[in-house]
Design a protein around this motif. Structure first.
Motif, short mmCIF file in Angstrom:
data_model
loop_
_atom_site.label_atom_id
_atom_site.label_comp_id
_atom_site.label_asym_id
_atom_site.label_seq_id
_atom_site.Cartn_x
_atom_site.Cartn_y
_atom_site.Cartn_z
N MET A 1 31.70 8.84 -4.84
CA MET A 1 31.52 10.21 -4.37
C MET A 1 32.87 10.74 -3.94
SD MET A 1 29.33 11.57 -1.12
CE MET A 1 27.82 10.94 -1.76
N ASN A 2 33.27 11.86 -4.50
CA ASN A 2 34.51 12.50 -4.13
C ASN A 2 34.17 13.66 -3.21
OD1 ASN A 2 36.92 13.80 -3.92
ND2 ASN A 2 37.29 13.97 -6.12
N SER A 3 34.54 13.58 -1.97
CA SER A 3 34.09 14.57 -0.98
C SER A 3 35.25 15.34 -0.40
CB SER A 3 33.35 13.86 0.16
OG SER A 3 33.15 14.75 1.22
N GLY A 4 35.20 16.67 -0.55
CA GLY A 4 36.18 17.53 0.11
C GLY A 4 35.57 18.08 1.37
N ALA A 5 35.00 17.23 2.17
CA ALA A 5 34.19 17.68 3.30
C ALA A 5 35.05 18.00 4.51
CB ALA A 5 33.20 16.59 3.68
N GLN B 1 31.51 42.69 -16.44
CA GLN B 1 31.27 43.58 -17.58
C GLN B 1 32.09 44.85 -17.48
OE1 GLN B 1 26.99 43.86 -17.20
NE2 GLN B 1 26.62 42.18 -18.65
N GLU B 2 32.32 45.33 -16.26
CA GLU B 2 33.06 46.59 -16.09
C GLU B 2 34.57 46.39 -16.03
OE1 GLU B 2 31.55 48.56 -12.65
OE2 GLU B 2 29.57 48.95 -13.54
N TYR B 3 35.02 45.28 -15.39
CA TYR B 3 36.45 45.12 -15.14
C TYR B 3 37.04 43.82 -15.68
CZ TYR B 3 35.16 48.70 -11.73
OH TYR B 3 34.66 49.82 -11.12
N GLY B 4 36.20 42.91 -16.16
CA GLY B 4 36.71 41.65 -16.67
C GLY B 4 37.09 40.65 -15.60
N ASP B 5 36.67 40.92 -14.36
CA ASP B 5 36.97 40.02 -13.24
C ASP B 5 35.98 38.86 -13.24
OD1 ASP B 5 37.58 38.77 -10.88
OD2 ASP B 5 37.24 40.52 -9.59
N THR B 6 36.49 37.62 -13.31
CA THR B 6 35.60 36.47 -13.40
C THR B 6 34.98 36.09 -12.06
OG1 THR B 6 37.47 34.96 -13.09
CG2 THR B 6 36.84 35.51 -15.36
N GLY B 7 35.49 36.64 -10.95
CA GLY B 7 34.91 36.37 -9.64
C GLY B 7 35.60 35.22 -8.94
N GLU B 8 34.96 34.73 -7.89
CA GLU B 8 35.53 33.75 -6.99
C GLU B 8 35.56 32.35 -7.60
OE1 GLU B 8 34.98 33.11 -2.25
OE2 GLU B 8 33.15 33.05 -3.45
N ILE B 9 36.64 31.61 -7.32
CA ILE B 9 36.70 30.20 -7.64
C ILE B 9 36.18 29.45 -6.42
CG2 ILE B 9 38.16 28.23 -8.21
CD1 ILE B 9 40.05 30.13 -9.60
N TRP B 10 35.03 28.84 -6.57
CA TRP B 10 34.35 28.23 -5.42
C TRP B 10 35.20 27.11 -4.83
CZ3 TRP B 10 31.00 30.74 -2.95
CH2 TRP B 10 30.08 30.12 -2.07
N PHE B 11 35.49 27.18 -3.56
CA PHE B 11 36.34 26.24 -2.82
C PHE B 11 37.82 26.33 -3.20
CE2 PHE B 11 32.21 24.27 -2.22
CZ PHE B 11 32.24 23.95 -0.88
N GLY B 12 38.16 27.28 -4.03
CA GLY B 12 39.56 27.48 -4.37
C GLY B 12 40.01 26.69 -5.57
N SER C 1 40.91 22.82 -5.10
CA SER C 1 39.77 21.91 -5.07
C SER C 1 39.31 21.58 -6.49
CB SER C 1 38.62 22.52 -4.28
OG SER C 1 37.48 21.71 -4.33
N MET C 2 39.27 22.60 -7.33
CA MET C 2 38.86 22.40 -8.72
C MET C 2 39.85 21.48 -9.45
SD MET C 2 38.06 25.41 -11.48
CE MET C 2 39.69 26.16 -11.29
N ASN C 3 41.13 21.72 -9.25
CA ASN C 3 42.15 20.89 -9.90
C ASN C 3 42.14 19.47 -9.37
OD1 ASN C 3 43.00 23.03 -11.49
ND2 ASN C 3 44.59 23.67 -10.06
#
Length: 222
Positions: free
Chosen positions: A1-5, A53-64, A67-69
């Protein structure tokens, strides 16, 4: 388990409800929150879909993004084969799936109980020109298809949201463990990032004592 807690850096923790004072996750340790309801996330992803759909903004990267990398670096360090099956539980806008595909992973699936989230993910994946990503509308607590045998299961905030559900959160956490035991390969890895749980608490939640699979051991905890 990899936890960023515990630390709670990045966008995902910014709106997370705090634990009720003096509470413990073993009991009613979290204050109920709309963040734990499907209605909340349907509304969130309906807005994000419209914005994309209106601006091409993909939104938030959850936890930044870091964290994803970090999760991807862990997979590379462990030399996880690029054709290993990966399940993203509560994929949201699917940005993590896109990053996995760019790093060369070829057998990746994203599920979310919000149809708008899956529609948004599909739109973002199409924009990126990717075709090897599978998406499904699935409630992880009530799986309707025979999802099983994944080598890697990833959770970035879904277990947190379940812990905040106003209706029987403790039972829903137990159901989460049962669902995980169903979809994760017995020798697989479960990577979880949380801002409401400490590493020790997560290890306890997913320990052998709470692993309700009759024939298999609990997942490897990293």
């Amino acid at each position: 388990m990899n936890s960023g807690a515990g630390g709670g850096s990045g966008g995902g923790c910014a709106g997370a409800a705090a634990r009720s004072r003096g509470g413990s996750p073993g009991g009613d340790g979290f204050a109920p929150s709309a963040l734990g309801t499907r209605e909340h996330w349907d509304a969130v992803y309906e807005r994000e879909l419209q914005t994309f759909q209106e601006y091409g903004d993909t939104g938030e990267i959850w936890f930044g993004e870091e964290s994803m990398n970090r999760l991807i670096r862990w997979m590379q360090k462990r030399e996880i084969p690029l054709d290993a099956s990966v399940l993203d539980i509560g994929t949201g806008n699917g940005v993590f799936l896109v990053e996995l595909a760019k790093f060369g992973f070829s057998n990746i699936t994203g599920i979310d109980y919000s149809p708008s989230a899956i529609q948004l993910s599909g739109s973002i994946i199409e924009k990126e020109g990717l075709s090897n990503i599978k998406l499904k509308v699935e409630d992880f607590l009530h799986l309707s298809t025979e999802l099983s045998g994944f080598h890697i299961c990833v959770d970035k905030g879904t277990f947190d949201a379940i812990s905040l559900n106003p209706d029987s959160a403790i039972e829903k956490r137990k159901q989460y463990v049962k669902s995980l035991s169903r979809v994760l390969n017995v020798k697989g890895f479960f990577l979880i990032t949380s801002c409401n749980w400490t590493k020790e608490e997560l290890l306890n939640e997913f320990s052998e004592g709470s692993w309700n699979k009759e024939t298999d051991s609990p997942p490897a905890l990293v």
